[in-house]
Design an enzyme around this catalytic site. Structure first.
Site, PDB file in Angstrom:
ATOM      1  N   THR A  87       0.877  -1.179   0.000  1.00  0.00           N
ATOM      2  CA  THR A  87       0.000   0.000   0.000  1.00  0.00           C
ATOM      3  C   THR A  87       0.915   1.231   0.000  1.00  0.00           C
ATOM      4  O   THR A  87       1.125   1.851   1.047  1.00  0.00           O
ATOM      5  CB  THR A  87      -0.921   0.026   1.240  1.00  0.00           C
ATOM      6  OG1 THR A  87      -0.158  -0.348   2.392  1.00  0.00           O
ATOM      7  CG2 THR A  87      -2.093  -0.915   1.103  1.00  0.00           C
ATOM      8  N   THR A 129     -10.833  -1.216   5.021  1.00  0.00           N
ATOM      9  CA  THR A 129     -11.488  -2.525   5.196  1.00  0.00           C
ATOM     10  C   THR A 129     -12.943  -2.439   4.708  1.00  0.00           C
ATOM     11  O   THR A 129     -13.442  -3.383   4.071  1.00  0.00           O
ATOM     12  CB  THR A 129     -11.413  -2.960   6.676  1.00  0.00           C
ATOM     13  OG1 THR A 129     -10.074  -2.770   7.128  1.00  0.00           O
ATOM     14  CG2 THR A 129     -11.788  -4.416   6.856  1.00  0.00           C
ATOM     15  N   LYS A 215      -2.370   0.790  13.722  1.00  0.00           N
ATOM     16  CA  LYS A 215      -1.120   0.513  13.005  1.00  0.00           C
ATOM     17  C   LYS A 215      -0.459   1.810  12.539  1.00  0.00           C
ATOM     18  O   LYS A 215       0.751   2.019  12.702  1.00  0.00           O
ATOM     19  CB  LYS A 215      -1.397  -0.405  11.820  1.00  0.00           C
ATOM     20  CG  LYS A 215      -0.244  -0.588  10.859  1.00  0.00           C
ATOM     21  CD  LYS A 215       0.981  -1.162  11.571  1.00  0.00           C
ATOM     22  CE  LYS A 215       2.237  -0.970  10.740  1.00  0.00           C
ATOM     23  NZ  LYS A 215       2.536  -2.040   9.875  1.00  0.00           N
ATOM     24  N   ASN A 219       3.462   3.561  13.832  1.00  0.00           N
ATOM     25  CA  ASN A 219       4.577   4.015  12.999  1.00  0.00           C
ATOM     26  C   ASN A 219       4.734   5.535  13.051  1.00  0.00           C
ATOM     27  O   ASN A 219       5.855   6.047  13.010  1.00  0.00           O
ATOM     28  CB  ASN A 219       4.416   3.505  11.567  1.00  0.00           C
ATOM     29  CG  ASN A 219       4.865   2.038  11.459  1.00  0.00           C
ATOM     30  OD1 ASN A 219       5.388   1.475  12.419  1.00  0.00           O
ATOM     31  ND2 ASN A 219       4.660   1.432  10.308  1.00  0.00           N
ATOM     32  N   CYS A 269       7.866   1.637   5.613  1.00  0.00           N
ATOM     33  CA  CYS A 269       6.729   1.754   6.534  1.00  0.00           C
ATOM     34  C   CYS A 269       6.698   3.110   7.215  1.00  0.00           C
ATOM     35  O   CYS A 269       5.757   3.874   7.041  1.00  0.00           O
ATOM     36  CB  CYS A 269       6.831   0.653   7.584  1.00  0.00           C
ATOM     37  SG  CYS A 269       7.077  -0.964   6.848  1.00  0.00           S
ATOM     38  N   LYS A 334      18.791   0.326   7.547  1.00  0.00           N
ATOM     39  CA  LYS A 334      19.033   0.253   8.990  1.00  0.00           C
ATOM     40  C   LYS A 334      20.109  -0.791   9.267  1.00  0.00           C
ATOM     41  O   LYS A 334      20.522  -1.499   8.346  1.00  0.00           O
ATOM     42  CB  LYS A 334      17.738  -0.010   9.759  1.00  0.00           C
ATOM     43  CG  LYS A 334      17.043  -1.290   9.462  1.00  0.00           C
ATOM     44  CD  LYS A 334      15.779  -1.301  10.298  1.00  0.00           C
ATOM     45  CE  LYS A 334      15.204  -2.666  10.418  1.00  0.00           C
ATOM     46  NZ  LYS A 334      14.117  -2.685  11.375  1.00  0.00           N
ATOM     47  N   ARG A 341      16.404  -0.582  -0.040  1.00  0.00           N
ATOM     48  CA  ARG A 341      15.258   0.161  -0.574  1.00  0.00           C
ATOM     49  C   ARG A 341      14.876   1.317   0.352  1.00  0.00           C
ATOM     50  O   ARG A 341      14.878   1.167   1.557  1.00  0.00           O
ATOM     51  CB  ARG A 341      14.070  -0.784  -0.779  1.00  0.00           C
ATOM     52  CG  ARG A 341      14.359  -1.802  -1.883  1.00  0.00           C
ATOM     53  CD  ARG A 341      13.294  -2.847  -1.969  1.00  0.00           C
ATOM     54  NE  ARG A 341      13.100  -3.487  -0.688  1.00  0.00           N
ATOM     55  CZ  ARG A 341      12.015  -4.165  -0.346  1.00  0.00           C
ATOM     56  NH1 ARG A 341      11.028  -4.283  -1.190  1.00  0.00           N
ATOM     57  NH2 ARG A 341      11.921  -4.722   0.831  1.00  0.00           N
TER      58      ARG A 341
HETATM   59  N1  SAJ Z   1      15.589   4.925  12.933  1.00  0.00           N
HETATM   60  C1  SAJ Z   1      16.297   6.022  13.425  1.00  0.00           C
HETATM   61  N2  SAJ Z   1      16.441   6.159  14.767  1.00  0.00           N
HETATM   62  C2  SAJ Z   1      15.923   5.260  15.659  1.00  0.00           C
HETATM   63  C3  SAJ Z   1      15.185   4.154  15.159  1.00  0.00           C
HETATM   64  C4  SAJ Z   1      15.033   4.000  13.788  1.00  0.00           C
HETATM   65  O1  SAJ Z   1      16.806   6.859  12.660  1.00  0.00           O
HETATM   66  O2  SAJ Z   1      16.100   5.457  16.860  1.00  0.00           O
HETATM   67  C5  SAJ Z   1      15.430   4.746  11.476  1.00  0.00           C
HETATM   68  C6  SAJ Z   1      16.053   3.460  10.952  1.00  0.00           C
HETATM   69  O3  SAJ Z   1      17.420   3.608  10.754  1.00  0.00           O
HETATM   70  C7  SAJ Z   1      15.286   3.264   9.674  1.00  0.00           C
HETATM   71  C8  SAJ Z   1      13.899   3.783  10.026  1.00  0.00           C
HETATM   72  O4  SAJ Z   1      14.058   4.591  11.182  1.00  0.00           O
HETATM   73  O5  SAJ Z   1      15.830   4.046   8.621  1.00  0.00           O
HETATM   74  C9  SAJ Z   1      12.867   2.715  10.284  1.00  0.00           C
HETATM   75  O6  SAJ Z   1      13.419   1.646  11.005  1.00  0.00           O
HETATM   76  P1  SAJ Z   1      12.693   0.919  12.239  1.00  0.00           P
HETATM   77  O7  SAJ Z   1      13.604  -0.124  12.749  1.00  0.00           O
HETATM   78  O8  SAJ Z   1      12.235   1.939  13.203  1.00  0.00           O
HETATM   79  O9  SAJ Z   1      11.358   0.337  11.611  1.00  0.00           O
HETATM   80  P2  SAJ Z   1      10.980  -0.556  10.304  1.00  0.00           P
HETATM   81  O10 SAJ Z   1      10.557   0.380   9.223  1.00  0.00           O
HETATM   82  O11 SAJ Z   1      12.003  -1.562   9.987  1.00  0.00           O
HETATM   83  O12 SAJ Z   1       9.686  -1.332  10.892  1.00  0.00           O
HETATM   84  C10 SAJ Z   1       8.596  -0.583  11.433  1.00  0.00           C
HETATM   85  C11 SAJ Z   1       8.227  -1.171  12.813  1.00  0.00           C
HETATM   86  N3  SAJ Z   1       7.322  -0.257  13.507  1.00  0.00           N
HETATM   87  C12 SAJ Z   1       7.525   0.136  14.779  1.00  0.00           C
HETATM   88  O13 SAJ Z   1       8.507  -0.204  15.412  1.00  0.00           O
HETATM   89  C13 SAJ Z   1       6.477   1.021  15.389  1.00  0.00           C
HETATM   90  C14 SAJ Z   1       7.606  -2.554  12.645  1.00  0.00           C
HETATM   91  O14 SAJ Z   1       7.139  -3.047  13.896  1.00  0.00           O
HETATM   92  C15 SAJ Z   1       6.425  -2.482  11.659  1.00  0.00           C
HETATM   93  O15 SAJ Z   1       5.830  -3.764  11.449  1.00  0.00           O
HETATM   94  C16 SAJ Z   1       6.980  -2.005  10.333  1.00  0.00           C
HETATM   95  O16 SAJ Z   1       7.500  -0.675  10.521  1.00  0.00           O
HETATM   96  C17 SAJ Z   1       5.858  -2.012   9.313  1.00  0.00           C
HETATM   97  O17 SAJ Z   1       5.807  -2.953   8.497  1.00  0.00           O
HETATM   98  O18 SAJ Z   1       4.995  -1.116   9.368  1.00  0.00           O
END
Ligand code: SAJ
Length: 423
Positions: A87, A129, A215, A219, A269, A334, A341
């Protein structure tokens, strides 16, 4: 009511759909995986995977070889259908693009039968939904759906957003709590019975709109917190304060828990989902919109820092800035993954390549070959780097384990210059 799921169909075999399909199959339930990509379908039917996720290969191999998982490009009848398709957003205004969800609904509609359950797992704007139920009803006027018939509907429809962290999907699928939002209580009950087949975390039911918003809220919360850290990093730089030391100190307060600054927010996300809230209430979502702008603006600030570092090198060495060699450490979005991507680190490296010509080195221990878009850079091991300016973009474990390189350092993650580290 006693719900029975002898066959489950999962539509969309990507980062969420494939692990979920393998999870049901591991509980000895027959699963049909559906994807529009012939390549994905063929790879899975050979017991292999087309994406990178720890432990997924073993799960898919065993599910396929034991006959519980089979992939196809055409939907077949099942008791429950899970939709896990992308999405994204589109256009200048970052409007949600629901075309994949709609296409998935239209593809399963012909095989739906009374008693079936359809669950949307894709992260979606509030109201999706209900729209899904309407699209299905449009295609199948012989069946009744919950938005028309309520509890008495032939088909149950619910939203159960995925919440797993890439890199930890196989553990988090089992142990994370799930929010289940049915269009009616019976839709929630059916979905609860479905997820209980493998989820050991708490399963909490609500309505579909609240589940959709939950959700997006999770995020957006993380995005706001990261933006706060990113904004602090700019302010601290101007004021001559080490932002990582500052955050470590502030986080000793029992009610403060600031996240970490970085080169920007990447992935598919956190940089996307908050826009779904903005587009549904543009006049009210002022903080959430600003957050996106703060995080999206960070790469440009990092590029300015690198240009400043190159000028500093030119000044102290008496050489021309155009002669500087710059090394970037990390390209992934990360730490400790190979996923490039929507990566701010990749974006920064590409911009530097365009600005610096050929003198850009890249260290990325998780890949063997640079993407084509970085055609003029060289991929090198950290131990082989000879550079004038070192730009740390991702906090991979390899970089944490090494001492800070000598030369000028731009450290976007506090790995070499963070709290307790000396330069
Ligand atoms: N990041 C920072 N500083 C931080 C934490 C993360 O700069 O302190 C950056 C990371 O480097 C990265 C981005 O944020 O570029 C996102 O990374 P992430 O580890 O925070 O999250 P994602 O995108 O891998 O996964 C998130 C998760 N959401 C939450 O933790 C609230 C995951 O649980 C979700 O399932 C996923 O999005 C999703 O599919 O929506």
């Amino acid at each position: 009511m006693n719900w029975r799921f002898n066959r489950i169909a999962v539509v969309g075999l990507g980062y969420i759909g494939l692990p979920t399909a393998a999870m049901f199959a591991s509980r000895k339930i027959h699963v049909t995986g559906v994807d529009v990509s012939e390549h994905a379908v063929e790879t899975i039917n050979q017991g292999k995977i087309h994406i990178v996720e720890p432990d997924l290969d073993i799960a898919v191999h065993s599910a396929v070889s034991q006959g519980y998982l089979r992939a196809t490009t055409t939907p077949e009848p099942a008791d429950a259908f899970l939709i896990a398709v992308p999405t994204p957003f589109k256009g200048e205004d970052n409007e949600p693009d629901l075309s994949y969800v709609e296409a998935a609904c239209r593809s399963i509609a012909p095989v739906l039968a009374p008693g079936n359950l359809v669950v949307l797992e894709s992260t979606s704007p509030v109201g999706t939904t209900e729209k899904m139920s309407a699209w299905l009803a449009e295609a199948r006027s012989d069946l009744s759906f919950p938005h028309q018939a309520g509890e008495a509907s032939d088909i149950r429809v619910a939203h159960c957003p995925e919440r797993v962290l890439p890199g930890k999907v196989m553990q988090e699928l089992i142990h994370n709590a799930r929010v289940i939002g049915g269009l009616t209580p019976a839709c929630s009950d059916a979905s609860l019975a479905l997820y209980r087949l493998f989820v050991e975390g708490e399963c909490v039911t609500t309505n579909a709109r609240t589940a959709e918003m939950a959700k997006l809220t999770e995020n957006a919360f993380r995005d706001v917190n990261i933006a706060f850290a990113n904004e602090l990093s700019l302010i601290c730089d101007r004021l001559g304060i080490n932002v990582w030391e500052l955050i470590a100190l502030a986080n000793r307060h029992p009610r403060v828990n600031i996240l970490q600054p970085g080169p920007g927010v990447g992935g598919h996300c956190i940089a996307v989902d908050p826009w779904f809230i903005v587009s549904s209430a543009p006049d009210l979502a002022r903080l959430i919109r600003t957050t996106r702008k703060v995080n999206d603006g960070k790469p440009a600030w990092v590029l300015d820092q690198v240009e400043g570092a190159v000028s500093q090198w030119a000044e102290t060495s008496g050489r021309d800035a155009a002669e500087a060699t710059v090394a970037c450490y990390g390209l992934a979005f990360k730490p400790d993954i190979d996923d490039l991507r929507e990566s701010p680190a990749l974006h920064i490296a590409k911009e530097l390549e365009a600005r610096l010509g050929g003198r850009l080195l890249v260290v990325e221990p998780n890949i063997d070959r640079l993407p084509a878009s970085l055609g003029r850079c060289r991929l090198v091991a950290a131990s082989d780097v000879v550079a004038d300016v070192h730009v740390l973009l991702v906090d991979h474990r390899e970089f944490k384990a090494m001492p800070a390189p000598s030369g000028i350092v731009v450290d976007t993650r506090g790995v070499w210059t963070g709290a307790g580290r000396t330069m």
